[in-house]
Design a protein around this motif. Structure first.
Motif, short mmCIF file in Angstrom:
data_model
loop_
_atom_site.label_atom_id
_atom_site.label_comp_id
_atom_site.label_asym_id
_atom_site.label_seq_id
_atom_site.Cartn_x
_atom_site.Cartn_y
_atom_site.Cartn_z
N ARG A 44 -33.05 20.69 17.48
CA ARG A 44 -33.46 19.47 16.76
C ARG A 44 -34.02 18.41 17.72
O ARG A 44 -35.08 17.83 17.47
CB ARG A 44 -32.24 18.89 16.02
CG ARG A 44 -32.54 17.63 15.23
CD ARG A 44 -31.26 17.06 14.64
NE ARG A 44 -30.64 17.97 13.68
CZ ARG A 44 -30.97 18.04 12.39
NH1 ARG A 44 -31.89 17.25 11.92
NH2 ARG A 44 -30.37 18.88 11.59
N GLN A 45 -33.32 18.17 18.82
CA GLN A 45 -33.75 17.09 19.71
C GLN A 45 -34.95 17.50 20.56
O GLN A 45 -35.83 16.68 20.83
CB GLN A 45 -32.59 16.66 20.60
CG GLN A 45 -31.45 16.07 19.78
CD GLN A 45 -30.41 15.42 20.65
OE1 GLN A 45 -30.68 14.45 21.31
NE2 GLN A 45 -29.21 15.97 20.65
N ALA A 46 -35.00 18.76 20.95
CA ALA A 46 -36.15 19.20 21.75
C ALA A 46 -37.41 19.14 20.91
O ALA A 46 -38.48 18.73 21.39
CB ALA A 46 -35.91 20.62 22.26
N LEU A 47 -37.32 19.53 19.63
CA LEU A 47 -38.53 19.48 18.81
C LEU A 47 -38.90 18.03 18.46
O LEU A 47 -40.07 17.69 18.35
CB LEU A 47 -38.44 20.38 17.58
CG LEU A 47 -37.50 20.09 16.43
CD1 LEU A 47 -38.14 19.13 15.44
CD2 LEU A 47 -37.18 21.40 15.71
N ARG A 48 -37.88 17.17 18.35
CA ARG A 48 -38.18 15.74 18.12
C ARG A 48 -38.96 15.19 19.31
O ARG A 48 -39.94 14.47 19.15
CB ARG A 48 -36.87 14.97 17.94
CG ARG A 48 -37.08 13.47 17.70
CD ARG A 48 -35.77 12.77 17.49
NE ARG A 48 -35.07 13.28 16.31
CZ ARG A 48 -33.76 13.22 16.12
NH1 ARG A 48 -32.99 12.70 17.04
NH2 ARG A 48 -33.22 13.70 15.03
N TYR A 49 -38.52 15.56 20.50
CA TYR A 49 -39.23 15.11 21.70
C TYR A 49 -40.67 15.66 21.72
O TYR A 49 -41.63 14.92 21.96
CB TYR A 49 -38.49 15.54 22.97
CG TYR A 49 -39.40 15.54 24.16
CD1 TYR A 49 -39.88 14.35 24.68
CD2 TYR A 49 -39.84 16.73 24.74
CE1 TYR A 49 -40.78 14.33 25.73
CE2 TYR A 49 -40.72 16.74 25.79
CZ TYR A 49 -41.20 15.53 26.27
OH TYR A 49 -42.10 15.52 27.30
N CYS A 50 -40.81 16.95 21.45
CA CYS A 50 -42.15 17.55 21.50
C CYS A 50 -43.07 16.90 20.47
O CYS A 50 -44.25 16.62 20.77
CB CYS A 50 -42.06 19.06 21.24
SG CYS A 50 -41.38 19.97 22.64
N LEU A 51 -42.56 16.65 19.28
CA LEU A 51 -43.40 16.01 18.26
C LEU A 51 -43.78 14.59 18.70
O LEU A 51 -44.89 14.13 18.44
CB LEU A 51 -42.66 15.97 16.92
CG LEU A 51 -42.44 17.35 16.26
CD1 LEU A 51 -41.54 17.21 15.04
CD2 LEU A 51 -43.77 17.99 15.87
N ALA A 52 -42.87 13.91 19.40
CA ALA A 52 -43.16 12.55 19.86
C ALA A 52 -44.24 12.55 20.94
O ALA A 52 -44.91 11.55 21.15
CB ALA A 52 -41.89 11.89 20.38
N GLU A 53 -44.38 13.67 21.65
CA GLU A 53 -45.42 13.76 22.69
C GLU A 53 -46.81 14.04 22.11
O GLU A 53 -47.80 13.98 22.83
CB GLU A 53 -45.09 14.86 23.70
CG GLU A 53 -44.01 14.51 24.71
CD GLU A 53 -44.49 13.57 25.82
OE1 GLU A 53 -45.60 13.03 25.71
OE2 GLU A 53 -43.72 13.36 26.77
N ALA A 54 -46.86 14.39 20.82
CA ALA A 54 -48.16 14.74 20.22
C ALA A 54 -49.11 13.55 20.36
O ALA A 54 -48.79 12.45 19.95
CB ALA A 54 -47.97 15.12 18.77
N ALA A 55 -50.25 13.81 20.94
CA ALA A 55 -51.21 12.73 21.19
C ALA A 55 -51.87 12.31 19.89
O ALA A 55 -52.28 13.14 19.09
CB ALA A 55 -52.26 13.20 22.19
N GLY A 56 -51.97 11.00 19.68
CA GLY A 56 -52.76 10.46 18.56
C GLY A 56 -52.22 10.77 17.18
O GLY A 56 -52.95 10.72 16.20
N GLY A 57 -50.96 11.11 17.08
CA GLY A 57 -50.41 11.40 15.75
C GLY A 57 -51.04 12.65 15.16
O GLY A 57 -51.47 13.54 15.87
N GLY A 58 -51.12 12.69 13.84
CA GLY A 58 -51.69 13.87 13.18
C GLY A 58 -50.63 14.93 13.01
O GLY A 58 -49.54 14.84 13.57
N GLY A 59 -50.95 15.94 12.21
CA GLY A 59 -49.94 16.91 11.85
C GLY A 59 -50.00 18.17 12.69
O GLY A 59 -50.82 18.31 13.58
#
Lengths: 610, 169
Positions: A44-59
């Motif tokens: 859960r936390q690792a994927l939260r971090y990875c999603l937070a690193e996504a540049a410029g938002g978007g899905g």
């Protein structure tokens, strides 16, 4: 843009990775966040971090899980059929866990992702376990085309596979299947020697140089049928992992002169010789498999992944054997790397994104793919907790820290992005002076609280590595073992095998005794200015002050705990151990200046076995 | 393998200038999303834990009250007492105790399911797995290919199982 989230979980070393257009944006293991070593829970936390690193938002365009859970369950059931009427205990323990936690990955993952704002319509893919390993080995490698060899305990059915990577495709051509597994064979000896399966394999490898291969012939004659091409079958009558929860059985014990060593029990000559013997057999099998892969694929380069690829002694021998022109090993070769491999496999093979490769540089970015904490947030933490520090300007930082190390201090380094994979490569590291004859025992006993036989790795300036080690290529991920150059070794002290292990390991046998194993080998990390300029600058400064371009580099943790993930983890570890100073980003903290810590003191009684 | 631009193995190469010590990428905001050291975060987490427990207690107590109204006096009173106790605990106990109780609940659930599952699995194992396993053995079919084959030139085999990544099997 093709944005894929990769996930590995539910066996050991859960992790998440984010890939955008084939570029690795982020990757992290869940254990670093939850502080549970080898945490297998959905990350859960690792994927939260990875999603937070996504540049410029978007899905997200896709989600990739690193294996096929239903095919794995099929193996569990087939095994139960095959061993019945034995094996009820293993069946009764395993099946409920599978039915409750492991079989329904998709709905569990979707629920977790929904809580993070990921819409339900994002497609989810399930590359096979060894396909994920193979992808993690080939796609980040610098090679346009290469043979791929994956080796681990077991995936769904495969335990080893050989394939070819070319462009944006990896094709697996051959495999060995469960229960015949090199990873499980090594783990069986790990358990028999009293170490924990899944993490004690490093210890067995570290013990091997102390022994002689007196059991190697017995292993070859009784435990396996090895073909010239490296394929083999195990004699399962010596193993317990099919119908029991034990790796070995009484017949195995009888073959190897008595019952298994109890965890934490005294190490005897038998364990040393067993370690040496299984290491030799493992190396022989890996070399034979590599020769077969070369012959079958005709490729000049090899990519390696899977847990067995973390055996850096075997890796070093594979390189020196010259079977391939070059070998690239995924630094997160274990299951954590499966998250990255699954994401890359889906990005290239499903979404058909082309692969960019320059033939020279890998795309792992020094394996520095995790969270990086800004100076502002670290300062806020230190100020809020009234922790004394002083800020060192960037230009003075290398010389300041190097001076401390040269004076004998042990320093915790916490800087930049966290490493992905089992190795600390300078950003979450404890470093010390390799010239000190007492450094190894001090680090083992007062900092890491672990067994005294375990060697430490040297970090060396890449441009000086050939001066110090018998190594003709970079080893940035600490995955190769090489001999220390003869001019840095001291005269041979004669046969040391009669000595106690602790006496033996503490013998000074080189000008850098803290990083020289008993066979004068070292697990080398070459440090490159391009991938880790700050750590490189520290080594440069240490060299200019002492003439030695090496540092002892060990992971920033204590036994039984994951490597530190956040500044607060680093501070806690600093205060609970004998570390003298902590370089927390640009801030330097000395132990003497810190207020008393409630947990301070000897933690050995509270540490989990690793 | 790293960059080919590395001056590997050339000790005479000129030393480069010290590089700028800038952060090496990775967005600090992303890191911050996973680091909750601030006291207010802990307070918020404690409040959430208390609220969760209070809601559980409320639901349990409410259910008990309904059962009581329906005439299920024993069950209703037990549920009512438990529900009110949980609500009181949510208000009075330290949050870390509540979190420990939270952590222990799944373990209790697992233990209970284990106790229930064991007899069922025992019946399933002996009625399905043992007879079919023995039949397989009579037919000399070994799905695990455990025996050695001295005549086989290799044990490598072509992958035959499904590899479609869209399926979890």
């Amino acid at each position: 843009m093709a944005r894929v989230l990769g996930i590995s979980a539910l066996y050991h070393d859960a992790a998440a990775a984010l890939v955008e257009d084939g570029v690795i944006v982020a990757a992290a293991q869940e254990e670093r966040f939850t502080r549970t070593k080898h945490d297998a829970a959905l990350p859960r936390q690792a994927l939260r971090y990875c999603l937070a690193e996504a540049a410029g938002g978007g899905g997200l365009d896709a989600i990739a899980f690193y294996d096929k859970p239903i095919l794995k369950f099929h193996r569990i059931l087939e095994t139960a059929f095959a061993v019945a009427p034995r094996g009820f205990g293993a069946f009764a323990r395993g099946v409920p866990t599978w039915l409750r936690d492991k079989l329904w990955v998709e709905p569990d993952l979707r629920a977790m992702l929904a809580a993070e704002g990921v819409p339900a319509g994002v497609p989810m893919y399930f590359p096979a376990h060894h396909a994920s390993h193979a992808a993690s080995a080939f796609y980040p490698s610098p090679f346009e085309r290469a043979a791929v060899l994956t080796l681990d305990g077991v995936g769904e059915w495969a335990t080893a596979s050989i394939g070819v990577g070319e462009g944006n495709r990896v094709t697996l051509r051959e495999q060995l299947e469960f229960p015949h597994s090199l990873g499980l064979l090594y783990s069986a000896f790990t358990a028999f020697a009293g170490f924990r399966v899944g993490s004690g394999e490093y210890k067995l490898m570290g013990l091997a140089p102390y022994g002689t291969p007196t059991y190697a012939a017995r292993i070859r004659d009784h435990l396996l049928d090895l073909k010239p091409d490296g394929s083999f079958r195990l004699n399962l009558s010596y193993f317990g992992y099919l119908d029991d929860q034990q790796m070995t059985n009484a017949r195995f014990a009888a073959l190897f002169d008595g019952p298994p060593r109890a965890p934490e029990g005294p190490l005897t000559r038998r364990e040393l010789d067993l370690a040496c013997s299984i290491q030799q057999v493992t190396e022989d099998i890996v070399l034979a498999m590599a020769r077969h892969a070369r012959a079958e694929t005709g490729m000049r380069h090899l990519c390696l992944a899977g847990g067995v690829a973390l055996n850096c002694v075997a890796n070093g021998k594979l390189l020196r054997a010259g079977i391939f022109d070059d070998v690239w090993i995924q630094p997160a070769a274990g299951d954590a790397g499966g998250a990255l491999g699954a994401a890359l496999a889906v990005c290239h093979e499903v979404l058909n994104h082309p692969r960019a490769v320059d033939g020279r540089t890998d795309s792992m970015q020094g394996a520095l793919l995790g969270p990086a904490f800004g100076a502002d947030s670290i300062r806020a933490y230190l100020d809020a907790n009234a922790l004394p520090y002083h800020e060192v300007p960037d230009a003075e930082w290398p010389a300041t820290v190097a001076r401390l190390i040269a004076a004998g201090a042990i320093v915790g380094l916490f800087q930049g992005r966290m490493e992905f994979g089992p190795r600390a490569l300078g950003n979450r590291s404890i470093v010390g002076d390799p010239r000190s004859p007492t450094m190894q025992s001090v680090l083992n006993q007062k900092i890491k609280f672990r067994e005294s036989f375990r060697p430490f790795a040297p970090a060396v300036l890449a441009e000086r590595a050939a001066d110090w080690f018998d190594l003709d290529r970079p080893s940035p991920y600490m995955l190769l073992v090489a001999q220390l150059g003869a001019r840095h070794c001291l005269a041979d002290a004669g046969d040391e095998r009669s000595l106690d292990v602790v006496q033996w390991v503490n013998r000074v046998r080189s000008t850098v005794p803290a990083v020289t194993h008993v066979d004068r080998s070292a697990r080398v990390q070459t440090v490159h200015a391009e991938t880790n300029p700050r750590f490189h600058a520290l080594l440069r400064a240490f060299e200019s002050q002492t003439g030695c371009p090496l540092l002892v580099n060990t992971s920033f943790n204590v036994r039984g705990e994951p490597i530190v993930g956040t500044p607060s983890d680093a501070y806690r570890c600093f205060m609970c151990t004998g570390i003298d100073a902590l370089a927390l980003g640009p801030f330097l903290l000395t132990k003497a200046a810190q207020p008393p810590w409630v947990e301070a003191g000897d933690r050995r009684g509270t540490l989990a076995l690793d | 393998m790293a960059s080919a631009s590395t001056r590997f193995g050339s000790p005479t190469a000129p030393a480069p200038a010290l590089p700028a010590l800038a952060p090496q990428g990775g967005r600090p905001e992303a890191a911050a999303a996973t680091w909750s050291w601030r006291p207010e975060v802990a307070v918020q987490a404690a409040s959430r834990t208390r609220l969760r427990f209070a809601l559980r207690g409320g639901v349990g107590g409410g259910g008990g009250a309904i059962l009581w109204q329906l005439g299920w006096l024993h069950a209703g009173s037990v549920a009512l007492v438990l529900g009110v106790s949980v609500m009181l605990a949510a208000a009075a106990l330290p949050a870390r105790w509540l979190r420990r109780a939270d952590d222990a609940l799944p373990g209790l659930g697992r233990a209970a399911s284990h106790v229930v599952a064991w007899p069922l699995l025992f019946v399933m194992f002996w009625s399905v797995f043992v007879p079919f396993g023995l039949l397989l053995r009579r037919g000399r079919r070994d799905p695990l290919c455990r025996s050695f084959d001295a005549t086989a030139p290799t044990y490598w085999q072509r992958p035959t199982r499904p590899s479609d990544p869209t399926r979890p099997f």
